[in-house]
Motif scaffolding. Sequence first.
Motif, mmCIF file in Angstrom:
data_model
loop_
_atom_site.group_PDB
_atom_site.id
_atom_site.type_symbol
_atom_site.label_atom_id
_atom_site.label_comp_id
_atom_site.label_asym_id
_atom_site.label_seq_id
_atom_site.Cartn_x
_atom_site.Cartn_y
_atom_site.Cartn_z
ATOM 1 N N LYS A 157 66.725 -1.189 38.253
ATOM 2 C CA LYS A 157 67.708 -0.604 39.175
ATOM 3 C C LYS A 157 68.145 0.806 38.775
ATOM 4 C CE LYS A 157 71.460 -2.568 40.716
ATOM 5 N NZ LYS A 157 71.682 -2.720 42.133
ATOM 6 N N SER A 248 72.782 -6.625 43.310
ATOM 7 C CA SER A 248 72.045 -6.386 44.546
ATOM 8 C C SER A 248 70.717 -5.692 44.192
ATOM 9 C CB SER A 248 72.871 -5.517 45.486
ATOM 10 O OG SER A 248 73.445 -4.440 44.775
ATOM 11 N N ASN A 250 68.815 -3.195 44.788
ATOM 12 C CA ASN A 250 68.595 -1.818 45.236
ATOM 13 C C ASN A 250 68.687 -0.891 44.027
ATOM 14 O OD1 ASN A 250 71.528 -2.835 45.675
ATOM 15 N ND2 ASN A 250 71.741 -0.654 45.239
ATOM 16 N N SER A 256 73.008 -1.718 49.710
ATOM 17 C CA SER A 256 72.396 -2.986 49.278
ATOM 18 C C SER A 256 71.390 -3.466 50.325
ATOM 19 C CB SER A 256 73.477 -4.042 49.096
ATOM 20 O OG SER A 256 74.380 -3.614 48.108
ATOM 21 N N GLU A 285 78.180 -7.836 50.151
ATOM 22 C CA GLU A 285 78.227 -8.590 48.904
ATOM 23 C C GLU A 285 79.432 -9.538 48.854
ATOM 24 O OE1 GLU A 285 78.283 -5.381 49.264
ATOM 25 O OE2 GLU A 285 76.754 -4.393 48.053
HETATM 26 MG MG MG Z 1 75.372 -3.605 44.116
#
Ligand code: MG
Length: 483
Positions: A157, A248, A250, A256, A285
Amino acid sequence: MFSQHTQVYRGLLRELKRSSLPPHKINPALSSNFRRLAEQARRSNSVLEDLTNALIFLAAQREHRVLLDRYNPLVDLTAEERIHATARRVLRCDPTSISFDSTGKPKVTSQDTLNSLSIAAKNLVDLQPVAFPTETVYGLGALALDSSAASCIFSVKGRPPDNPLIVHVSSPDMLHTLLPSSFKMPQSYELLMRRFWPGALTLLFPSDPNTIPSIITANQPTVAIRMPSHPVARALIALVNAPVAAPSANSSGKPSPTTAEHVRRDLSGKLNVILDGGACDVGLESTVVDGLQEDGKIRVLRPGGISVEDIQETLQEGIQDHALIPQVLVHRRDYRDKELEAAPTTPGMKYRHYSPAAPVTLLMTTSAPPEKVVPSKAESFLISLKNEIKPSAFVKFGVLVLTNSILGTLTFPVVDGVEWLRYELGPVDDPSVTARRLFDGLLTLDQQGVDMILIEEVTETKEGLAIMNRVRKAASEVRWITF
Ligand code: MG
Ligand code: TXA
């Protein structure tokens, strides 16, 4: 009756034709070479043998290609692209084929889904990160109790190491393996878990440093835990039979992902497996809640899929003695905490968040402007926008609007060199649709190469609170307009 050499020669011409691209013309130089060889083959057995071998080789190649065509959809890719595509797989999972017994054990009726889950589970056990759907957004999972597995999440990430991760469990039993033996579950947590687990609610618990690696908590005394309700997420965690840490899926700072395609576009090449379980239901989220403070109050650190109204209602209904019902406070709306805000533990505080590549401007259409700010008329604001950003070039504006709001029903002005790309966020009175569509809207407009994204404000009730929390963080500018 043809002689053997003529048969071989004709066979070769046939194979050459078939192996060429439509309209299947033989390269004249090749053809004349073969004719010459065929003439020699009349006289020499060894040349005839060579030609026969060439024929067998070409026919085998063609058959191989037919088989590949039939069984391998990647046949048109170059060798390198093929390796890439097969190694970094998006695997379909049908959530409707998964059910759970009373102990939380999954039963999977689709063989394909079971295969996909097994491949993903094997990757997790081998300490490889895997992207998977949850009801909120797609998560990037790794074994939570293994520091080296969890560290992969940070590298994939590009996540700063001081931002803690949420640990996902598939059953209450798994939750209890993570908690310190001395921990007594507060009544508020009992009520919230009964109502919202599995689901989009994350709760902070005291972290036992002997169990939870410090990389998960970023050395905080607490650990954030949730039990997702998406069948694919729960089944995956149950199959590996171990808690899974998952932010998440991404790159840090981006919106996200709410579909497997969003994950693929962003992280493809960095992951072995992306499980595709369709679009996420909630789209934002989880709500992150801290109910561990001494005053017993419930602090919402990050508004999310479970609304503050629903949390309040659950506590009011579940606690008989009204004096004992804890207050629910939303960070930044109801209280500020300077120290907390400087710390990355407060979701979305320290780091850039939810930002697509194009700059985002939040359009305030109903809230009163701050003192000294004079709202612009919508029409003139929209007409002047091009000059503000790129006077001399063609400009594409992405516009995220509610379907039936005043802005959403406005005919956008025709301006030379301007294209308006509209993406609808659902009706004014159903923020759950807006929640589901928001990240897809930002990512879709970005993908379409817009120069700027305009997004309309929504009322901050129910899911609206979480929506505006994300939109404010995504936006680099706020403008007030009237009609
Ligand atoms: Mg996040
Ligand atoms: O819905 C979700 O929560 C998704 C799905 C995948 O489950 N996950 C997610 O994770 O949104 P992430 O890492 O993008 O956001 C989790 C937030 C972080 O911003 C972090 O600050 C906060 O939760 N968090 C994690 N542990 C915490 C802790 N011990 N104390 C306070 N906040 C914490």
